[in-house]
Design an enzyme around this catalytic site. Structure first.
Site, PDB file in Angstrom:
ATOM      1  N   ASP A  52       0.811  -1.211   0.000  1.00  0.00           N
ATOM      2  CA  ASP A  52       0.000   0.000   0.000  1.00  0.00           C
ATOM      3  C   ASP A  52       0.849   1.268   0.000  1.00  0.00           C
ATOM      4  O   ASP A  52       2.044   1.221   0.295  1.00  0.00           O
ATOM      5  CB  ASP A  52      -0.859   0.021   1.273  1.00  0.00           C
ATOM      6  CG  ASP A  52      -2.179  -0.678   1.068  1.00  0.00           C
ATOM      7  OD1 ASP A  52      -2.486  -1.062  -0.076  1.00  0.00           O
ATOM      8  OD2 ASP A  52      -2.910  -0.852   2.063  1.00  0.00           O
ATOM      9  N   TYR A 112       7.213  -9.956   7.132  1.00  0.00           N
ATOM     10  CA  TYR A 112       6.971  -8.528   7.300  1.00  0.00           C
ATOM     11  C   TYR A 112       7.495  -8.082   8.660  1.00  0.00           C
ATOM     12  O   TYR A 112       7.448  -8.849   9.620  1.00  0.00           O
ATOM     13  CB  TYR A 112       5.464  -8.221   7.255  1.00  0.00           C
ATOM     14  CG  TYR A 112       4.881  -8.104   5.866  1.00  0.00           C
ATOM     15  CD1 TYR A 112       4.937  -6.906   5.172  1.00  0.00           C
ATOM     16  CD2 TYR A 112       4.249  -9.181   5.267  1.00  0.00           C
ATOM     17  CE1 TYR A 112       4.380  -6.788   3.906  1.00  0.00           C
ATOM     18  CE2 TYR A 112       3.694  -9.073   3.991  1.00  0.00           C
ATOM     19  CZ  TYR A 112       3.762  -7.870   3.319  1.00  0.00           C
ATOM     20  OH  TYR A 112       3.217  -7.752   2.070  1.00  0.00           O
TER      21      TYR A 112
END
Lengths: 255, 255
Positions: A52, A112
């Protein structure tokens, strides 16, 4: 034709996310523009997945098919692309892969990381690069919360809706496995580095995992309530999504 | 009137250095603008010293005299100023000091750090924040070079000219003491963190020390030649000045 797998890093701050869009200003658009400048013609690239706007990558992976007439060594491709890219996007590695290798479909997992700064004042060197939560974060409770996520679960309450979500998804549609989580305290305990290793993550899933675990860390949610969010699947999705600037795609894992 | 000593951090990338200048866009101008907005009137601040355009500070210090009618606790000053400042400039600490304390004249020493990235590709997260020297840097030779600087020396060959340099300076004008140097390897050895602790540093001195030591680290200068630059004082200044983006004012030391 030769297929090259590239590993790139980017500071997501100035970009409108990974995915190409009208108006450009995305990481994919800038990378494809660099290929176009070198090849003097368009070329599409395929990433391991999107990130994003504002989300960073230490090691995003994508592949590209280089036309026959334009062969260069992967090393030279790295140098040529970096010469055309802004300092906020860098090709870190490049290697040739078989023609049937796919950056997305062959990914076996991802790592992540998410940075939370708990210092009273956010250092200018962390601006845009960490979530600033100066008040009441209990790192021990955060660690316990992350542990709840480990294993195979239906994460539907931790996945934001996207246009492509089917109306009647199959039973395993939201099933993901988190192989492990970690949390490390740096900078005298003021910087918490959360780590998630899983076989796949849905849209905004890591940010929703972090945002909801943070509710536990500030005493607004119990560990039991958090656990029930992985079993009470009829209830609404979590409302707690951590902001993008703390998130880093750290690694894409291939066989 | 009360005198407050502030410790501030800044990412120097977007600013034209510390020192106020016509046209603004300096760290001092932005800080004085924040005071002005709060006090609804001008106020001058006095720093421990200047930093050049692009140079960063982890802990620059300055003092300000708060008019009698505008008393706030140092804590509240910190919060009020940060509310008026961009994310690249932050007040980290504030404390009241005696009226005769001076941020510059009472400084007993300073610590600077300088970052050199030796990885093949500069990470986007180090862009503007480290000097990229990917080729041939011998960290051992760099360590030996830094050791040469330790102690009291005449550093005239490591000080850039500034308007205020006298034509016939007194004998001790360029004399400074470097109490110690350190070098640490981070990020798998790809990031070298150089540290200088001294009683004072002249204009561009740290950058000239780093740039010249780097010549030793790449085999262009011997340790003996470097040593002679502290004793052969009639020869020209060094031509090797490392760029500003790797430099951090790390600490100002008071009694």
């Amino acid at each position: 034709m030769s297929r090259i797998l590239f590993t790139c890093a980017y500071d997501g701050t100035p970009w409108h996310g990974w995915q190409s869009q009208a108006g450009g200003e995305t990481v994919q658009d800038v990378l494809e523009g660099a290929f176009c400048a070198i090849l003097r013609g368009p070329l599409r690239i395929a990433a391991s997945g999107r990130t994003d706007a504002g989300v960073h990558a230490v090691a995003q992976c994508f592949h590209a098919d280089i036309p026959e007439g334009c062969r260069m060594s992967p090393e030279n491709w790295r140098a040529a692309l970096n010469a055309h890219l802004p300092a906020s996007i860098r090709i870190m590695q490049a290697r040739e892969v078989p023609a049937d290798f796919h950056a997305r479909f062959d990914a076996r997992g991802k790592v992540y990381e998410y940075l939370i700064c708990t210092a009273p004042v956010l250092s200018p060197f962390l601006a845009g690069r960490a979530w600033h939560r100066p008040l009441g974060v209990d790192a021990g409770a955060l660690r316990r919360a992350l542990t709840v996520y480990e294993g195979e679960h239906d994460f539907r309450r931790f996945a934001a809706r996207r246009g492509n979500e089917p109306e009647h998804p199959p039973a395993d549609f939201y099933l993901r496995t988190i192989y492990g989580t970690e949390i490390a305290a740096e900078q005298g305990g003021d910087l918490l580095r959360l780590r998630f290793h899983g076989n796949g993550f849905m849209y905004r899933m890591v940010r929703m995992l972090v945002g909801t675990a943070h509710q536990v860390a500030i005493g607004k949610l119990t560990i039991e309530q958090l656990g029930s969010m992985l079993t009470d699947l009829q209830k609404p999705k979590t409302r707690h999504c951590a902001p993008p600037e703390g998130l880093y795609l750290q690694r894409v894992i291939y066989d």
